[in-house]
Design an enzyme around this catalytic site. Structure first.
Site, PDB file in Angstrom:
ATOM      1  N   CYS A   8       0.852  -1.179   0.000  1.00 51.83           N
ATOM      2  CA  CYS A   8       0.000   0.000   0.000  1.00 51.83           C
ATOM      3  C   CYS A   8       0.894   1.237   0.000  1.00 51.83           C
ATOM      4  O   CYS A   8       1.932   1.280   0.657  1.00 51.83           O
ATOM      5  CB  CYS A   8      -0.936   0.103   1.198  1.00 51.83           C
ATOM      6  SG  CYS A   8      -2.072  -1.267   1.336  1.00 51.83           S
ATOM      7  N   ARG A  11       3.804  -0.211  -4.886  1.00 51.63           N
ATOM      8  CA  ARG A  11       3.587  -0.764  -3.552  1.00 51.63           C
ATOM      9  C   ARG A  11       2.286  -1.541  -3.445  1.00 51.63           C
ATOM     10  O   ARG A  11       2.025  -2.224  -2.451  1.00 51.63           O
ATOM     11  CB  ARG A  11       3.581   0.366  -2.516  1.00 51.63           C
ATOM     12  CG  ARG A  11       4.834   1.205  -2.513  1.00 51.63           C
ATOM     13  CD  ARG A  11       4.752   2.250  -1.445  1.00 51.63           C
ATOM     14  NE  ARG A  11       4.749   1.649  -0.135  1.00 51.63           N
ATOM     15  CZ  ARG A  11       5.825   1.361   0.559  1.00 51.63           C
ATOM     16  NH1 ARG A  11       7.003   1.636   0.073  1.00 51.63           N
ATOM     17  NH2 ARG A  11       5.737   0.805   1.737  1.00 51.63           N
ATOM     18  N   ASN A  31      -1.638   1.958   5.940  1.00 52.32           N
ATOM     19  CA  ASN A  31      -0.841   0.855   5.418  1.00 52.32           C
ATOM     20  C   ASN A  31      -0.443   0.009   6.616  1.00 52.32           C
ATOM     21  O   ASN A  31       0.099   0.523   7.592  1.00 52.32           O
ATOM     22  CB  ASN A  31       0.406   1.402   4.710  1.00 52.32           C
ATOM     23  CG  ASN A  31       1.397   0.317   4.353  1.00 52.32           C
ATOM     24  OD1 ASN A  31       1.030  -0.842   4.200  1.00 52.32           O
ATOM     25  ND2 ASN A  31       2.660   0.687   4.214  1.00 52.32           N
ATOM     26  N   GLU A  46       7.157 -14.808 -11.689  1.00 49.96           N
ATOM     27  CA  GLU A  46       6.425 -13.622 -11.227  1.00 49.96           C
ATOM     28  C   GLU A  46       5.947 -12.751 -12.377  1.00 49.96           C
ATOM     29  O   GLU A  46       4.958 -12.034 -12.239  1.00 49.96           O
ATOM     30  CB  GLU A  46       7.229 -12.818 -10.210  1.00 49.96           C
ATOM     31  CG  GLU A  46       8.426 -12.090 -10.748  1.00 49.96           C
ATOM     32  CD  GLU A  46       9.160 -11.286  -9.674  1.00 49.96           C
ATOM     33  OE1 GLU A  46       8.519 -10.635  -8.856  1.00 49.96           O
ATOM     34  OE2 GLU A  46      10.412 -11.327  -9.671  1.00 49.96           O
TER      35      GLU A  46
HETATM   36  C1  F6R Z   1      11.418 -10.418  -6.908  1.00 47.43           C
HETATM   37  C2  F6R Z   1      11.372  -9.435  -5.838  1.00 47.43           C
HETATM   38  C3  F6R Z   1      11.181  -9.916  -4.459  1.00 47.43           C
HETATM   39  C4  F6R Z   1      12.020  -9.077  -3.470  1.00 47.43           C
HETATM   40  C5  F6R Z   1      11.683  -9.472  -2.031  1.00 47.43           C
HETATM   41  C6  F6R Z   1      12.515  -8.709  -1.036  1.00 47.43           C
HETATM   42  O1  F6R Z   1      11.634  -9.815  -8.141  1.00 47.43           O
HETATM   43  O2  F6R Z   1      11.454  -8.259  -6.072  1.00 47.43           O
HETATM   44  O3  F6R Z   1      11.463 -11.271  -4.331  1.00 47.43           O
HETATM   45  O4  F6R Z   1      13.370  -9.282  -3.751  1.00 47.43           O
HETATM   46  O5  F6R Z   1      10.329  -9.242  -1.790  1.00 47.43           O
HETATM   47  O6  F6R Z   1      12.294  -7.332  -1.141  1.00 47.43           O
HETATM   48  P1  F6R Z   1      13.307  -6.304  -0.493  1.00 47.43           P
HETATM   49  O7  F6R Z   1      14.597  -6.433  -1.222  1.00 47.43           O
HETATM   50  O8  F6R Z   1      12.674  -4.965  -0.664  1.00 47.43           O
HETATM   51  O9  F6R Z   1      13.441  -6.699   0.944  1.00 47.43           O
END
Ligand code: F6R
Length: 618
Positions: A2, A30, A104, A494
């Site tokens: 969010c 987000r 959020n 994804e």
């Molecule tokens: C995949 C992706 C997610 C993030 C994961 C961690 O493309 O973006 O797997 O790597 O959610 O996110 P952060 O790095 O923001 O902790």
């Protein structure tokens, strides 16, 4: 998850609404299942909200405009409680329509609070947990006459996580925000101030920002910012300057943010390396706030992270163990804190996170600190919660990553972990200065090597276009190629929503080879022939899958002719790339392939279904 935006200016004008809408557009990564905006309209708050994207909200506003106002709040949602629908979209209003909130997080005691409010005669307009906040604030402000005082009373009764911003028709000159375990920052402008889930909300309007601390309440007017803790005592919030600009948060002529960010990788790596060496060739990491004697005493490193960031950790394990001879464990952050990990004061926990807000990683950081470990964060977003709660921080300087699928953050994270590994090797005497200088030189050469791979973009996209109908793809790699195989499969899952799995190539014969059938596309990440043992093993794997009818798409070093006769397609990485640096180049074709396959299939490359960029709930 969010996105929240709030704006308060000195004038009543259309600015408030437009600032909030364009902030929401930039924050859509987000969450993007519904969006809404609220403004002050005389004695009440007026709002428009819709299931769908911010673009759908704009269409509604074009038909049913809102009044001009000095203040506006807005929200783009990733549903947790209540399906994505118009009624569950934020903002939510108090019963008398004079208070609106955006939220959020997750209010864990919402069911009890909701029952209490229903018993008092309140009718709910949504199925969300968030709406309780609007009603509680409405009642509290009616009693106390002041939104800040009302917020103080309400947060004391909330359990769970929240970043909440409220506007009240009785006090049109202010917005009030509160934060616990969910991100919230303030933008400090000229006769205007902002709230945002992160700085992208107000990038381009101000470069001065303030990180709202845990359990703080902030009252914003156009000219003033007041911060208190949840007990109402004056509190301090750290100011910082925003070095991201509007251009870095825009497409820049690329069809998608992901494409732009794939192309930004050479500069993300170069920026992460910039300014890290002294004139005499020593590596310096100024931001590290852990004493050298403590770093020398470390006897184990545990990397905690999720998704792509965890794969960066897997790559780091190979390099750090090799350079520093310290055992490195890599643990998914959400598993770490539930399994009683062995953590001592000599353990260095390295939390890797692009957003710095991933709740699972944050909880792992807290757990590690409670167990007495020193925690170092590798984070891309300045002043994010993980960066602030860790003992030390090493920033990746990748710039804002807007596409939900991580690309440039990944290569910047690998670069940062390598800097850490080399720094530890220098400090602990595992490597001579000239050896470290040699590795650094190789790292500095990587942006150019990445460009070499990017030049093959059209060939990779063409390959993807021929595969629009495939419904399964496998990825194989050994050594540092293994985490890259996992990352390639994640990107494809994804973005293109098809079955994709990454395996350690050596594992093939222990089960996965049963999946191989005629025409199955298998990406193979070939090690350099300069590592003959590793190389020949992967060549055998290629023969094994081809013998069973698969198509091998091989990522191989320039001049590696061993693959020529067997591969259906070959993507080249530059000759002489050291094995440990290979992930920085071998991942790029896999990112491009996933992006193109998704767009050929007609999917939104930047906003894949069911996902959100920043996973701030656990
Ligand atoms: C995949 C992706 C997610 C993030 C994961 C961690 O493309 O973006 O797997 O790597 O959610 O996110 P952060 O790095 O923001 O902790």
């Amino acid at each position: 998850m969010c996105g929240i935006v709030g704006y308060i200016g000195a004038q009543t004008s259309s600015t408030a609404q437009e600032v909030v809408l364009s902030g929401l557009e930039r924050l859509e990564y987000r969450g993007y299942d519904s969006a809404g905006v609220a403004v002050l309209d005389g004695e009440c708050v007026a709002m428009r909200k819709r299931a769908g994207r911010v673009a759908d909200l704009r269409a509604v506003l074009a038909e049913e405009p809102l009044a001009q106002s000095p203040a506006a709040i807005g929200h783009t949602r990733w549903a947790t409680h209540g399906i994505p629908s118009d009624r569950n979209s934020h903002p939510h209003l108090s019963a008398d329509g004079r208070v609106a909130i955006v939220h959020n997080g997750i209010i864990e005691n919402a069911p009890q609070l909701r029952n209490d409010l229903i018993a008092q005669g309140i009718e709910f307009a949504s199925d969300t947990d968030s709406e309780v906040i609007a009603h509680m604030l409405g009642k509290a402000v009616a009693e106390r006459g002041d939104l800040t005082q009302a917020m103080l009373g309400v947060v004391a009764r909330l359990e769970g996580s929240f970043a909440v911003v409220a506007t009240y028709a009785g006090q049109p000159d202010r917005l009030v925000g509160a934060r616990r375990n969910s991100p919230l920052v303030v933008g400090l402008g000229d006769e205007e101030n902002f709230f945002g889930s992160d700085v992208v909300a107000f990038v381009g309007r101000t470069k001065e920002a303030m990180a709202v601390g845990q359990d703080q309440i902030v009252t914003l007017t156009a000219h003033e910012v007041t911060v208190t803790d949840f007990a109402g005592n004056q509190a301090h919030a750290e100011k910082f300057s925003v070095d991201w600009n509007l251009e870095t948060a825009m497409h820049d002529g690329y069809p998608t943010f992901m494409d732009k960010e794939i192309h930004e990788q050479p500069s993300a790596v170069a920026e992460t390396l910039r300014g890290r060496t002294t004139p005499d060739g020593h590596l310096k990491l100024d931001e590290l706030r852990i004493e050298e004697y403590e770093l020398r005493a470390i006897d184990k490193i545990i990397v905690v992270a999720c998704g792509t960031a965890a794969y960066a950790g897997h790559v780091a394990k190979y390099a750090i163990e090799h350079w520093c001879r310290i055992p490195v464990e890599v643990e998914l952050a959400h598993e770490f804190r539930y399994r009683d990990p062995i953590v001592t004061s000599k353990t260095l926990v390295v939390a890797i996170s692009q957003s710095g807000e991933t709740m699972d990683t944050l909880m792992a950081v807290r757990h590690a600190s409670e167990q007495g470990a020193r925690v170092l964060a590798i984070v891309n977003t300045y002043a994010s919660t993980i960066a602030r709660e860790a003992d030390a921080v090493l920033y990746t300087h990748a710039g804002p990553e807007i596409a939900v699928a991580s690309t440039k953050a990944f290569t910047a994270q690998i670069t940062a972990t390598y800097l850490l590994g080399l720094y530890l090797a220098q400090l602990r005497g595992n490597k001579f200065v000239d050896e470290i200088a040699g590795y650094l030189e190789e790292l500095h050469a990587m942006p150019q090597r990445m460009e070499f791979v990017l030049e093959q973009e059209e060939q990779i996209r063409e390959l993807a276009r021929t595969m629009a109908e495939v419904n399964s793809v496998l990825f194989l790699g050994r050594h540092v190629g293994f985490p890259i195989a996992l990352e390639g499969a994640l990107k494809l899952k994804e973005l293109a929503y098809i079955h994709a799995e990454g395996f350690a190539a050596g594992e093939l014969k222990h089960g996965p080879i049963a999946l191989v059938e005629d025409d199955l596309p298998i990406f193979v990440i070939a090690p350099t022939p300069r590592r003959p043992l590793l190389h020949s093993k992967v060549m055998s794997n290629i023969h094994e899958v081809i013998a069973r009818g698969a198509r091998a798409i091989v990522i191989a070093e320039e001049g590696d002719s061993a693959v020529d006769d067997h591969a259906t397609a070959i993507i080249r990485v530059p000759h002489s790339t050291p094995t440990l640096m290979m992930p920085l180049v071998t991942v790029i074709p896999l990112q491009i392939f996933a992006s193109e396959l998704a767009s050929v299939k007609g999917f939104d490359v930047d906003k894949p279904r069911n996902l959100a960029k920043s996973v701030t709930v656990d």
